[in-house]
Design an enzyme around this catalytic site. Structure first.
Site, PDB file in Angstrom:
ATOM      1  N   ASP A 122      -6.770  13.740 -15.361  1.00  0.00           N
ATOM      2  CA  ASP A 122      -6.340  13.211 -16.666  1.00  0.00           C
ATOM      3  C   ASP A 122      -5.321  14.196 -17.239  1.00  0.00           C
ATOM      4  OD1 ASP A 122      -6.064  12.025 -19.123  1.00  0.00           O
ATOM      5  OD2 ASP A 122      -8.070  12.516 -19.851  1.00  0.00           O
ATOM      6  N   CYS A 147       8.918   5.160 -41.621  1.00  0.00           N
ATOM      7  CA  CYS A 147       7.988   6.058 -40.926  1.00  0.00           C
ATOM      8  C   CYS A 147       8.166   5.914 -39.427  1.00  0.00           C
ATOM      9  CB  CYS A 147       6.557   5.673 -41.322  1.00  0.00           C
ATOM     10  SG  CYS A 147       5.269   6.476 -40.369  1.00  0.00           S
ATOM     11  N   CYS A 195      -2.649   4.373 -44.852  1.00  0.00           N
ATOM     12  CA  CYS A 195      -1.974   4.068 -43.589  1.00  0.00           C
ATOM     13  C   CYS A 195      -2.817   3.019 -42.882  1.00  0.00           C
ATOM     14  CB  CYS A 195      -1.857   5.336 -42.746  1.00  0.00           C
ATOM     15  SG  CYS A 195      -1.354   5.017 -41.047  1.00  0.00           S
ATOM     16  N   GLU A 252      -9.958  23.373 -16.776  1.00  0.00           N
ATOM     17  CA  GLU A 252      -9.011  23.218 -17.889  1.00  0.00           C
ATOM     18  C   GLU A 252      -8.390  24.583 -18.166  1.00  0.00           C
ATOM     19  OE1 GLU A 252      -6.739  22.415 -20.746  1.00  0.00           O
ATOM     20  OE2 GLU A 252      -7.905  20.671 -20.123  1.00  0.00           O
ATOM     21  N   CYS A 289      -1.563   9.101 -19.582  1.00  0.00           N
ATOM     22  CA  CYS A 289      -0.993   8.707 -20.877  1.00  0.00           C
ATOM     23  C   CYS A 289       0.517   8.492 -20.771  1.00  0.00           C
ATOM     24  CB  CYS A 289      -1.313   9.757 -21.946  1.00  0.00           C
ATOM     25  SG  CYS A 289      -0.701  11.403 -21.550  1.00  0.00           S
ATOM     26  N   TYR A 310      -8.035  18.892 -15.435  1.00  0.00           N
ATOM     27  CA  TYR A 310      -7.552  18.742 -16.824  1.00  0.00           C
ATOM     28  C   TYR A 310      -8.676  18.155 -17.686  1.00  0.00           C
ATOM     29  CZ  TYR A 310      -3.122  18.691 -14.144  1.00  0.00           C
ATOM     30  OH  TYR A 310      -2.094  18.959 -13.270  1.00  0.00           O
ATOM     31  N   CYS A 315       4.584   4.165 -36.259  1.00  0.00           N
ATOM     32  CA  CYS A 315       4.443   2.923 -35.476  1.00  0.00           C
ATOM     33  C   CYS A 315       5.834   2.446 -35.066  1.00  0.00           C
ATOM     34  CB  CYS A 315       3.787   1.825 -36.311  1.00  0.00           C
ATOM     35  SG  CYS A 315       2.080   2.137 -36.779  1.00  0.00           S
TER      36      CYS A 315
END
Length: 460
Positions: free
Chosen positions: A388, A85, A166, A340, A415, A319, A88
């Site tokens: 953000d 998978c 999961c 936004e 992020c 954002y 991860c």
């Protein structure tokens, strides 16, 4: 005349290496005469034998054949399908090791891309229990040997691996999806076949409110027709009273995009509800909502701390999405303006403000770099600017707008550490000083890391 560099390794060659680092997607990095080789599952400090499997001009890929020495942070992955998978990337690394690797990643990009070698980067804020944290499960449905399978795509393919649970997913979602699969099978629902563009059920999605316990179930189908719809809904609603909303989304297109344009409520409400801190959120099938609300609160608390609000400030949230950070800030600010580009997100933001009886938050649709200068001309002066942005970072025009508006503080929520460092450099050149960087682990066992950064205006 330039001489063409020949890679120092050949395909199928076996070599001994020492891993020096991790890539942003979790592969080990070894170097031969400065030439990088990327190897899945290699950890920094380990000595290993690898086999070269692909050679490019500037880098190669290898396969881990044998470890001569093991990192003290190496562990066996707990998930039985970890190597198949792609969900991860770091389960073979202890959680302590993961947090250290993420801190190093942030430090490295601050120096390499941002030129910010002296900025304090704090240790990553991790989770007490870094498992079962995801509140949203989105699984493709397929058919095998006459029955339905639900799980995930094998890495790099569209071959569905059936999966009962999961380890990073809320157990409530796992249990529901497995039962829904059995109920649909019993009622003769066919799975979508993307090669033939036939069949009904494409994906099943479950959203779980960690605080409220409410669940939304979404059927994503190729056709509006869902055979035995009434019986299926009755059975699910009886077995799972916590399911407060069952929704059907129709996507007739031959596409990898999961959702179509048409969404219909089959049972219950159009929304489920959840809380981050004291703020209540209405969540629809299509709403963006953070998948790890426990760590989202950690991130937002730090954002609020960095904003240093005493009740007299005007804050702009660029954002702003569904208004989650805006509403957190509105608890302490005099006025918050959120902008936004996605109209549906702004509808959600307004609904969430009303849900929390917040009258000091105002929202606008459009590009931040267009709307914010318009507000500025109308007399809106921000004391604090919060951004953000998506992974690509801030639009250059927005950074220039911030520099022109001269807010006292900028709080940057990111992020993607690489685009964060790039944007901080621009703001530093425009009169801001980066005070501190706080990484937050929103997605344990993956390579992703979020950061919140405090910048202050330097008066010249």
């Amino acid at each position: 005349m330039s001489t063409k560099m020949t890679p120092p390794v050949e395909k199928n060659e076996f070599i001994d290496v020492v891993f020096e680092d991790l890539t942003h997607d979790g592969a080990g990095v070894a170097k031969v005469k400065g030439y990088p080789i990327f190897v899945k599952n290699g950890l920094p400090g380990e000595e290993a034998q690898i086999k070269i499997i692909k050679v490019k001009k500037n880098f190669a890929f290898g396969r881990l054949m044998k470890l001569h020495t093991e990192s003290p942070y190496r562990k066996d992955a707990e998930c039985p399908v970890y190597n198949q998978c792609g969900g991860c990337q770091l389960q073979h690394l202890t959680y302590e090791g993961q947090l250290q690797a993420k801190e190093k990643q942030v430090r490295d990009v601050m120096q390499r891309i941002g030129g910010l070698s002296d900025v304090p980067v704090h240790p990553v804020l991790g989770m007490k229990n870094p498992w079962v944290y995801r509140n949203k499960a989105q699984v493709p449905i397929g058919e095998r040997e006459g029955g339905l399978v639900a799980g995930f795509y094998r890495q790099g393919t569209h071959d569905i691996i059936n999966m009962e649970s999961c380890l990073i997913q809320a157990e409530e979602n796992d249990t529901l999806i497995q039962e829904v699969k059995r109920i649909c099978e019993k009622h003769g629902i066919s799975a979508y076949n993307e090669e033939r563009n036939k069949g009904t059920l494409r994906h099943v999605m479950a959203r779980y409110g960690q605080v409220t316990g409410e669940i939304m179930l979404v059927f994503i189908t190729r056709t509006a027709e869902l055979p035995n719809k009434k019986a299926i809904i009755e059975e699910i609603a009886t077995k799972f009273p916590e399911v407060k909303s069952i929704v059907q989304n129709v996507n007739p297109k031959r596409t990898n995009v999961i959702f179509g344009d048409k969404t219909t409520v089959l049972y219950g409400s159009e929304y489920i509800y959840d809380f981050i801190g004291d703020i209540k959120f209405a969540i629809s099938a299509r709403s963006f909502y953070q998948v790890n609300p426990e760590q989202t609160k950690v991130l937002y608390d730090k954002t609020l701390e960095y904003a240093k609000l005493d009740g007299n400030e005007t804050v702009i949230d660029a954002y702003c999405g569904i208004g989650s950070i805006s509403l957190f800030l509105a608890q302490k600010a005099k006025k918050v303006y959120g902008v936004e580009i996605v109209p549906e997100a702004i509808e959600d933001a307004k609904r969430n403000a009303a849900l929390n009886n917040m009258t000091n938050a105002e929202f606008g649709v459009g590009e931040a770099e267009v709307v914010i200068p318009k507000w500025y001309k109308e007399g809106v002066i921000a004391d604090t600017m919060v951004v953000d942005p998506p992974r690509k970072g801030c639009d250059e025009a927005l950074l220039n707008t911030i520099i022109d508006m001269k807010p006292k503080r900028v709080v940057y929520v990111s992020c993607n550490p690489a685009t964060l460092a790039r944007d901080l450099k621009v703001l530093e050149e425009g009169g801001y000083k980066t005070q501190e960087v706080q990484p937050v682990d929103m997605f344990p066992h993956t390579t992703h890391v979020e950061c919140v950064v405090l910048m202050s205006r330097v008066e010249k």
